[in-house]
Design an enzyme around this catalytic site. Structure first.
Site, PDB file in Angstrom:
ATOM      1  N   GLU A 179       0.817  -1.218   0.000  1.00 26.73           N
ATOM      2  CA  GLU A 179       0.000   0.000   0.000  1.00 26.73           C
ATOM      3  C   GLU A 179       0.849   1.265   0.000  1.00 26.73           C
ATOM      4  OE1 GLU A 179      -2.842  -0.473   3.215  1.00 26.73           O
ATOM      5  OE2 GLU A 179      -4.154  -1.618   1.909  1.00 26.73           O
ATOM      6  N   GLU A 377      -5.788  -8.305  -0.835  1.00 27.67           N
ATOM      7  CA  GLU A 377      -6.468  -8.066   0.445  1.00 27.67           C
ATOM      8  C   GLU A 377      -7.902  -7.660   0.169  1.00 27.67           C
ATOM      9  OE1 GLU A 377      -4.690  -5.325   3.291  1.00 27.67           O
ATOM     10  OE2 GLU A 377      -2.688  -5.990   2.733  1.00 27.67           O
TER      11      GLU A 377
HETATM   12  P1  P53 Z   1      -6.843  -2.715   9.869  1.00 25.14           P
HETATM   13  C1  P53 Z   1      -6.716   1.825   4.780  1.00 25.14           C
HETATM   14  C2  P53 Z   1      -7.426   1.517   3.635  1.00 25.14           C
HETATM   15  C3  P53 Z   1      -7.265   0.279   3.057  1.00 25.14           C
HETATM   16  C4  P53 Z   1      -6.373  -0.637   3.607  1.00 25.14           C
HETATM   17  O1  P53 Z   1      -6.652  -2.686   8.284  1.00 25.14           O
HETATM   18  C5  P53 Z   1      -5.633  -0.333   4.725  1.00 25.14           C
HETATM   19  C6  P53 Z   1      -5.820   0.902   5.316  1.00 25.14           C
HETATM   20  C7  P53 Z   1      -5.079   1.261   6.533  1.00 25.14           C
HETATM   21  O2  P53 Z   1      -5.882   1.226   7.677  1.00 25.14           O
HETATM   22  O3  P53 Z   1      -4.668  -1.146   5.257  1.00 25.14           O
HETATM   23  C8  P53 Z   1      -4.619  -2.538   4.987  1.00 25.14           C
HETATM   24  O4  P53 Z   1      -5.901  -3.740  10.368  1.00 25.14           O
HETATM   25  C9  P53 Z   1      -3.220  -3.081   5.331  1.00 25.14           C
HETATM   26  C10 P53 Z   1      -3.197  -4.176   6.360  1.00 25.14           C
HETATM   27  C11 P53 Z   1      -4.285  -3.927   7.365  1.00 25.14           C
HETATM   28  C12 P53 Z   1      -5.616  -4.024   6.632  1.00 25.14           C
HETATM   29  O5  P53 Z   1      -5.702  -3.050   5.597  1.00 25.14           O
HETATM   30  O6  P53 Z   1      -6.510  -1.337  10.293  1.00 25.14           O
HETATM   31  O7  P53 Z   1      -2.504  -3.509   4.188  1.00 25.14           O
HETATM   32  O8  P53 Z   1      -1.907  -4.263   6.935  1.00 25.14           O
HETATM   33  O9  P53 Z   1      -4.277  -4.788   8.465  1.00 25.14           O
HETATM   34  C13 P53 Z   1      -6.786  -3.848   7.552  1.00 25.14           C
HETATM   35  O10 P53 Z   1      -8.253  -3.104  10.089  1.00 25.14           O
END
Ligand code: P53
Length: 479
Positions: A179, A377
């Protein structure tokens, strides 16, 4: 006779995690202190604190995480039971180069990932690897100022080369920076620190600092890609973009232009990765803002040859944006400009749920770059309740994933998008990146651990575990 499926027979179903969010063992096996090791726990609306080094008496959730470091065999066995074809994780830079600026790698760290990858391959699970997933040696922050410093290119390239040489027979799909575009939100302290090890000073022009760091990372990524292809042309190197499409709030022309400007500020990174040069709109933006950036002709030559083989991206939500009378040039401020979309629901953490946005995003990428896509993801962070008998009925998670897989299939079937695979986020419960919480869960596998660090770390199957198993077995036909 096998029935025909919408998705290709070799589609890579799996799950995704990141080293710092699940491994734990933060100082085991010669590992150095990383940026993720100095972040305390927060909550929705409560920020994680970034401390200067590890301070006694504070709670750092990533230090133990779910202790995948010692549980990985048990966990991979569960992934195999679900039928995973691939497993996306990252290599903790600090296991390989504890400080980041050493010349020789730490053999114990290299051996850990050899053992982990071998364990996956035993079950026919292909490791998919991110080199830098929101962590880097803290020493590089303290001594060099993180990615403000051009020398980071050399350190990262060395780390990448060591990994490519060691694992090229075991790993085909790689990504350089997770990201990378998350730091577009430079108004905030968090993204620039986790992406780039940047700690802002009061006198900083934050935006310029962010663009400079991103430039060095893009050069480092292109250099790594070039190195990988020279070591083994079979290796496929991708970028990793956080895709949150920005919709105009209305059909008012100013809202359309505001959304377009927002998309440029969040996705120019992908243009450079995929096309090998800066798009004109961002060069003009640098000029208008008067940024003084260290971008050399040698850098541009590296960008040109080190373009990515595929687009890896995360998709969780879409954004919406409204223009403002006091912003005639449509400058983008993520903290200020985003508005609630009245047509979609949001999670408990305010993330807007929009499955159709995934189809939209896939077309956006594919039409623009005509490169294969990999959804690395996607997922739903929620508070899970354990029933008296120990089960977790996570219907809401199944519903979320199902709706997204449906749109993903339409994209492949109706829009002709070339899609490599799908790895839902946090296939086993882990530490939330954004909040450091344990209770924001994404997994098919429940881990008995609480926000305060208590819990037995025991693993158990949620209802979604059986559901996902059947999705994979039917290659996405039974949802
Ligand atoms: P958590 C923002 C928008 C999209 C993806 O996030 C993001 C974020 C950051 O918050 O991050 C990704 O754990 C990232 C992972 C992360 C996952 O989203 O805050 O690549 O490391 O864990 C989920 O709920």
């Amino acid at each position: 006779q096998k029935r025909k499926t919408v998705l290709p027979a070799d589609f890579l179903w799996g799950g995704a995690v990141a080293a710092h969010q699940l491994e734990g063992g933060w100082n085991k096996g010669g590992k150095g202190m990383s940026t993720a090791d100095v972040m305390t726990a927060g909550a929705h609306g409560v920020r994680r604190e970034i401390t200067d080094g590890v301070i006694e008496g504070k709670y750092y959730p990533n230090h133990e995480a779910i202790d995948f470091y010692t549980h990985y065999k048990e966990d991979i066995k569960l992934f195999a039971e679900m039928g995973f074809k691939c497993f996306r994780t990252s290599i903790a830079w600090t296991r390989i180069f504890p400080n980041g600026d050493e010349l020789t790698p730490n053999e114990e760290g290299l051996q850990f990932y050899d053992d982990l990858f071998d364990e996956c391959l035993r079950y026919g699970i292909e490791p998919v690897i991110t080199l830098s997933h929101f962590e880097m040696p803290y020493h590089l922050v303290k001594t060099y100022g993180g990615w403000r410093n051009r020398r980071l290119i050399e350190f990262f390239a060395r780390f990448a080369e060591v990994c490519f040489k060691r694992y090229h027979k075991k790993v085909t799909y790689w990504m350089t920076f997770n990201e990378i575009n998350n730091q577009a939100n430079f108004q905030d302290d968090f993204g620039p620190f986790t992406n780039s090890g940047i700690k802002f000073k009061p006198e900083d022009n934050r935006e310029q600092v962010m663009y400079q760091a991103a430039h060095y990372e893009l050069v480092a990524s292109a250099l790594a890609t070039k190195i990988a292809h020279s070591i083994d042309p079979a290796m496929q190197i991708g970028c990793m973009i956080a895709m949150c499409p920005i919709y105009p709030y209305s059909c008012k022309p100013d809202d359309i232009l505001m959304a377009q400007s927002g998309m440029q500020k969040r996705y120019w990174f992908a243009d450079v990765h995929a096309r090998g040069h800066y798009p004109a709109y961002i060069e003009r933006y640098f000029e208008r803002k008067g940024f003084e950036l260290d971008i050399t002709y040698e850098d541009l030559a590296i960008l040109e040859v080190g373009t990515v083989d595929y687009i890896g991206f995360s998709y969780y939500m879409s954004f919406a944006i409204e223009s403002r009378a006091d912003n005639p040039l449509f400058d983008y401020d993520e903290n200020r400009d985003l508005v609630k979309n009245p047509h979609v629901e949001a999670s408990d953490w305010g993330w807007q749920i929009d499955p159709k946005g995934l189809r939209y995003a896939m077309s956006w990428f594919y039409e623009r770059y005509e490169l294969p896509l990999f959804i690395v993801e996607n997922g739903f962070g929620a508070i899970d309740q354990k029933e008296a008998d120990g089960t977790v009925n996570d219907e809401y998670r199944i519903e979320y994933l199902k709706a997204h897989i449906e749109q993903m299939k339409i994209s492949v079937d109706q829009d002709g998008v070339d899609l490599i695979g799908y790895t839902p986020w946090g296939c086993i419960d882990l530490i939330s990146y954004g909040t450091g919480e344990m209770k924001k869960r994404y997994g098919f596998i429940f881990v008995d651990k609480n926000n305060d660090g208590s819990g037995t770390l025991a693993r158990s199957r949620k209802r979604s575990f059986e559901w996902y198993k059947q999705v994979i077995a039917s290659n996405g036909e039974i949802l």
